[in-house]
Design a protein around this motif. Structure first.
Motif: not given
Length: 535
Positions: A37, A59, A61, A68, A71, A75-77, A79, A109-111
């Motif tokens: 990650c 993945p 973050v 934000d 998108a 696979r991207v979050t 913030i 926020a981490s998977p």
């Protein structure tokens, strides 16, 4: 511009070894486990496209203001906040943001199940990790840097289990950093370029995950509490002696950690010089420098190359300056020890080195027992091997030096011997044969300052210097003494005159202090106890 030497480097070049998922590690290895990650950090929305690229493989973050608003892939979050605090290493990075006056961890926020991030790609104009040697798994570059292609390859490769050596060992009993709440030696604290070493008050603590084996702390440590495990002192000395035994007389020994260029190799032969590769360079400790000269080298050159961290370079320069002062105190040529940049090495070998004359042969001196086990003993033994019979002329050293004397203000010292209890090397001892005496052995003193800091009368001070005779003879001298006061009841000597006078002076003016109390203080503890039991 890339700010990490890890970019596009093979895993092995980072000092890491891949480990099978269920493979066992050796006791002297440090484990890293990365799930892949990536935490991408930025100042603005330009971090988004980078996160999108990296997210094609693993993945991601991404934290950056404005990121934000759209998108960036499944696979991207994203913030839209700016991370303000970051710490950790490969497989265990912790990030925080500021919310008003509070700092909040963003691990949610981490998977990853451990709420940490495995890798960090820092695109901020001011990188969050500022140590000269960055943690494994951390990369800093500009958002438009052309090196991003190679970064992607490296990030993918750093997924899985890895191990690296535990480079150091630490003997807390030999450490002079602190005793009983009193602060002492600080030599190692400021030299770690990876910020892996920190004070815990009385002792020091090294994070083995952050340590990348530069060996600066082991060079700085005057007692040998810190040692470099992959390259022990005796084995380095054995290599040195073997090299000298295979070369013509009076060679120059060139110690280097990186590859020497072609002009340097050509100059080696012309100057009757031999090369000894020691990586990292600080693993060739200063306790071996004079030993090289004693074993027949005409001069010793330590090669300064671009790979040396700034703090390591500054430490080596200080140590070379100290050793040159030692040579000066011996009446010898201080130019015998050099710290030469790699780009001027060839020129120095072919010009200035010719001005250094061979060392006159000296009668052999028996080695001190256990010299290879104890750093200060090894340093003293090297000095004895080089100049056992020299009287020398005392030379003053800078305040940060690790050899020298302790001076005492006899008018204020009460011989309470607090300094003796604090001294970690037993350079200070007490003696009570016929009178109370404070005894000092200069060869054992590492100038840690514990005695100075812990003296209740502020009667002690450090005197950094080179006094050859005191060092090579390992002799002790009385630096203060006083007369015993005898017990007025039984006649047993029990306290120094100065200490008793100091105690009586402190009690003057106290309402409870009268002649009876004074009379009691003039008796020994045993007689006081008898008097109390008889009441």
């Amino acid at each position: 511009m890339i700010q990490s030497s890890q970019v596009n480097a093979p895993i092995e070049a980072l000092g890491l070894t891949p480990v099978p998922a269920h493979g066992a590690l050796a006791s002297d290895q440090v484990e890293f486990e990365s799930l892949g990650c990536v935490l991408v950090l930025g100042d603005d929305e330009r971090a988004g496209p980078v996160a999108q690229r990296v997210g094609r493989h693993q993945p991601v973050v991404v934290f950056a203001p404005g990121v934000d608003k759209q998108a960036w892939g499944a696979r991207v979050t994203a913030i839209g906040r700016k991370v303000t605090h970051l710490r950790g290493y490969l497989g265990a990075f912790h990030a925080e943001i500021r919310l008003g006056d509070d700092v909040t961890d963003v691990g949610a926020a981490s998977p990853n199940p451990g709420r940490t991030f495995d890798l960090v790609l820092d695109l901020c104009q001011r990188p969050l990790i500022t140590s000269e040697v960055k943690p494994l798994g951390y990369f800093a570059l500009n958002a438009d840097d052309k090196a991003l292609d190679s970064i992607e390859v490296t990030l993918k490769a750093l997924t899985g289990r890895f191990a690296k050596p535990r480079y150091f060992s630490y003997d807390a009993e030999m450490c002079a950093h602190g005793v009983s709440g009193v602060a002492g030696c600080q030599q190692c604290v400021s030299v770690c370029s990876a910020d892996a070493l920190h004070s815990t008050g009385q002792l020091i603590q090294i994070d083995p995950h952050l340590c990348q084996g530069c060996a600066s702390c082991t060079l700085a440590c005057p007692t040998g509490a810190l040692t470099f495990k992959p390259m022990e002192r005796a084995s380095v000395d054995q290599r040195l002696q073997q090299l000298l035994s295979q070369t013509p007389a009076d060679p120059i020994v060139v110690v280097h950690q990186g590859a020497l260029d072609e002009p340097a190799h050509t100059a080696l032969a012309e100057a009757n010089a031999v090369a000894l590769e020691v990586d990292p360079l600080p693993a060739f400790g200063d306790e071996l420098w004079l030993r090289a000269l004693a074993h027949g080298a005409r001069a010793l050159v330590l090669v300064d190359d671009a790979a040396l961290p700034r703090r390591t370079r500054e430490l080596l320069a200080r140590k070379v300056a100290q050793m040159r002062t030692v040579l000066l105190a011996l009446g010898d040529n201080p130019e015998r020890v050099q710290f030469q940049p790699d780009n001027t090495l060839a020129l120095w070998l072919t010009t200035d080195s010719k001005l250094i004359k061979p060392i006159a042969q000296r009668a052999p001196v028996a080695e001190l027992a256990s010299w290879s086990r104890f750093k200060r003993l090894a340093w003293i033994d090297s000095l004895r091997q080089f100049a056992a019979e020299s009287q020398g002329i005392a030379q003053v050293l800078p305040a940060a030096a690790t050899i020298g004397a302790v001076t005492v203000n006899r008018s204020t010292c009460t011989l309470c011997f607090a300094c003796v209890n604090l001294c970690p090397t037993r350079a200070l001892k007490d003696r009570h044969d016929t009178q109370p005496q404070l005894v000092f052995q200069e060869s054992a003193c590492v100038q840690c300052g514990l005695c100075v800091a812990g003296c209740p009368e502020k009667a002690l001070s450090l005197s950094p210097r080179v006094a050859i005779r005191a060092l090579t003879q390992m002799s002790s001298v009385v630096i203060h003494e006083d007369a015993f006061v005898k017990c007025t009841s039984c006649g047993t000597p029990f306290i120094s005159k100065k200490m008793l006078e100091s105690g009586l002076k402190m009690l003057q003016g106290n309402p409870s202090f009268d002649e009876g109390t004074r009379a009691t203080l003039m008796t020994c503890p045993s007689c006081r106890q008898k008097e109390m039991l008889a009441m």
